[in-house]
Motif scaffolding. Sequence first.
Motif: not given
Length: 148
Positions: A117-123, A140-143, A93-94
């Motif tokens: 940029g690219e986001l791979t972490a679920k945040v 898309a990554v579940g965040g 959580k950010i």
Amino acid sequence: MKLNNLRPAEGSTHSRRRIGRGCGSGYGGTSTRGHKGAKARSGYKRKIGFEGGQMPLQRRVPKAGFKNINHKEYLAINLSTIQHIAETKNISKIGLAEFVEAGLTNGKVLIKVLANGELTAKVDVEAHAFSKSAEAAIKAVGGNTTII
């Protein structure tokens, strides 16, 4: 040599001009001011930008555009930055506190997340605004995205 014997060098001093003390002085009559006009009057002070009666530059140049009083200035934070924070701090959580802790902001400015940029972490991200593509990439990554 004593202080009372000191004299200035020959020709280094001049007597001051006594303006307006009669024609015999050479500075009488108009007192070096010429004939009539604003500069001949007492209390004359030239206005800033005065061009001798010519239309001044600040009035010649056309005005353009306007300042939007409702404009909001955002600090742009990219998805690559969020990915970096998520990896280094190992958090999911950010929010504003995490951005301040990372040294990106002082907490007083508005933050907008952009999709650079690219986001791979679920945040889960909290910010003042999101671009549509950034919001889609986070989801898309579940965040999750939350507008403050």
